[in-house]
Every structure is written in C-alpha cells, then in structure tokens.
Design a protein around this motif. Structure first.
Motif, PDB file in Angstrom:
ATOM      1  N   ASN A  32      -9.937  -0.367 -25.270  1.00  0.00           N
ATOM      2  CA  ASN A  32      -9.544  -1.687 -25.769  1.00  0.00           C
ATOM      3  C   ASN A  32      -8.091  -1.691 -26.225  1.00  0.00           C
ATOM      4  O   ASN A  32      -7.364  -2.654 -25.976  1.00  0.00           O
ATOM      5  N   TYR A  42      -1.511  -5.891 -22.222  1.00  0.00           N
ATOM      6  CA  TYR A  42      -1.257  -7.333 -22.300  1.00  0.00           C
ATOM      7  C   TYR A  42       0.101  -7.618 -22.944  1.00  0.00           C
ATOM      8  O   TYR A  42       0.870  -8.441 -22.445  1.00  0.00           O
ATOM      9  N   SER A  84       1.025 -18.708 -17.059  1.00  0.00           N
ATOM     10  CA  SER A  84      -0.386 -18.978 -16.751  1.00  0.00           C
ATOM     11  C   SER A  84      -1.144 -17.686 -16.407  1.00  0.00           C
ATOM     12  O   SER A  84      -2.322 -17.542 -16.755  1.00  0.00           O
ATOM     13  N   ARG A 133      -0.409 -14.728 -17.642  1.00  0.00           N
ATOM     14  CA  ARG A 133      -0.606 -14.018 -18.912  1.00  0.00           C
ATOM     15  C   ARG A 133      -1.710 -14.664 -19.741  1.00  0.00           C
ATOM     16  O   ARG A 133      -2.449 -13.980 -20.450  1.00  0.00           O
ATOM     17  N   GLU A 134      -1.825 -15.977 -19.653  1.00  0.00           N
ATOM     18  CA  GLU A 134      -2.899 -16.680 -20.354  1.00  0.00           C
ATOM     19  C   GLU A 134      -4.263 -16.220 -19.815  1.00  0.00           C
ATOM     20  O   GLU A 134      -5.186 -15.939 -20.580  1.00  0.00           O
ATOM     21  N   THR A 135      -4.374 -16.114 -18.515  1.00  0.00           N
ATOM     22  CA  THR A 135      -5.606 -15.616 -17.897  1.00  0.00           C
ATOM     23  C   THR A 135      -5.861 -14.165 -18.291  1.00  0.00           C
ATOM     24  O   THR A 135      -6.996 -13.778 -18.599  1.00  0.00           O
ATOM     25  N   LYS A 151      -4.889 -12.704 -20.983  1.00  0.00           N
ATOM     26  CA  LYS A 151      -5.292 -12.670 -22.389  1.00  0.00           C
ATOM     27  C   LYS A 151      -6.790 -12.929 -22.528  1.00  0.00           C
ATOM     28  O   LYS A 151      -7.487 -12.221 -23.256  1.00  0.00           O
ATOM     29  N   TYR A 152      -7.295 -13.918 -21.804  1.00  0.00           N
ATOM     30  CA  TYR A 152      -8.729 -14.205 -21.878  1.00  0.00           C
ATOM     31  C   TYR A 152      -9.560 -13.056 -21.305  1.00  0.00           C
ATOM     32  O   TYR A 152     -10.620 -12.721 -21.836  1.00  0.00           O
ATOM     33  N   LEU A 153      -9.069 -12.450 -20.242  1.00  0.00           N
ATOM     34  CA  LEU A 153      -9.784 -11.305 -19.665  1.00  0.00           C
ATOM     35  C   LEU A 153      -9.810 -10.120 -20.633  1.00  0.00           C
ATOM     36  O   LEU A 153     -10.835  -9.432 -20.755  1.00  0.00           O
ATOM     37  N   ILE A 200      -9.632 -10.301 -23.925  1.00  0.00           N
ATOM     38  CA  ILE A 200     -10.533 -10.660 -25.028  1.00  0.00           C
ATOM     39  C   ILE A 200     -11.993 -10.492 -24.597  1.00  0.00           C
ATOM     40  O   ILE A 200     -12.806  -9.922 -25.334  1.00  0.00           O
ATOM     41  N   ILE A 201     -12.326 -10.954 -23.411  1.00  0.00           N
ATOM     42  CA  ILE A 201     -13.706 -10.810 -22.914  1.00  0.00           C
ATOM     43  C   ILE A 201     -14.057  -9.332 -22.761  1.00  0.00           C
ATOM     44  O   ILE A 201     -15.154  -8.893 -23.128  1.00  0.00           O
ATOM     45  N   CYS A 240     -12.787  -6.755 -24.423  1.00  0.00           N
ATOM     46  CA  CYS A 240     -12.940  -6.142 -25.751  1.00  0.00           C
ATOM     47  C   CYS A 240     -14.276  -6.528 -26.393  1.00  0.00           C
ATOM     48  O   CYS A 240     -14.978  -5.671 -26.937  1.00  0.00           O
TER      49      CYS A 240
END
Length: 117
Positions: free
Chosen positions: A9, A16, A26, A28-30, A32-34, A36-37, A39
C-alpha cells in the motif's frame, strides 16, 4: 503478512504521488481511485490471508499417553482457542462401567494389588 500488505500500500501511494509529470489530470484522478480501492481491499482481505498462512504453520496435537507418575503443566499437548482443529477426547461413552473397571484394574496393578475374582 500485514507488513507486506502495508508496504504494498505504501508503494502504491508513493507511486501515485510520484506520477504528477507522467499522467494527465484525469489519468491521475483514475489512478487515485484505483490506489484507494487497492488499499481498502487489501486491508479488508488481509485477515483471511494471514489466517490461511497461520493455518499452514499449525502443528498437529498428538494423542500421547503420559507415563505413570508424570505430572507437569505442558500445555503444548492441549489445544488452544486459536486451533482450527478440535481436540480428540478419549472415548468413554460406550460403556462407562467397563472403562471404569479397566482403569481400576490398571491402577491396582500399578500399585501392586492383584485383582481377586
């Protein structure tokens, strides 16, 4: 196992933060969500991974006869609350009186008294 998941993690988070010049906003936004999911899912699934690895490390509790006159507090012969396998009890349910007579005969023989018929 928790250490490995923690470092994976940590690696994902550092990756990131180090990709600000490699990806667009956009992307990097994707990412970031990946991250977080990843982790959250790794910490949710971590107990099952550690339970599986600890299950393989368990040793089998053997049914051993304690020698006559030996008394000690060796708790390695008894199971614990963390053992996934139940402890196999001695089967005395068949005929309790017969088992009691056998035990009495063994005890009398060990102290030197012969059984009278």
């Amino acid at each position: 196992m928790y250490k490995r998941i923690f470092f994976l993690n940590l690696f994902a988070i550092v990756f990131y933060f180090s990709t600000d010049r490699l990806f667009s906003f956009s992307e990097r936004e994707t990412l970031k969500y990946l991250v977080i999911i990843f982790c959250v899912m790794s910490f949710v699934l971590a107990p099952s991974f550690t339970a599986k690895s600890k299950e393989n490390e368990k040793f089998q509790v053997l049914d051993e006869e304690i020698p006559e006159g030996e008394y000690h507090n060796d708790f390695s012969r008894v199971g614990s609350s963390h053992d996934p396998k139940p402890i196999k009890p001695i089967d005395l349910s068949g005929d309790a009186i017969a088992h009691a007579k056998e035990t009495l005969d063994e005890d009398l023989k060990s102290i030197g008294i012969k059984k009278e018929d």
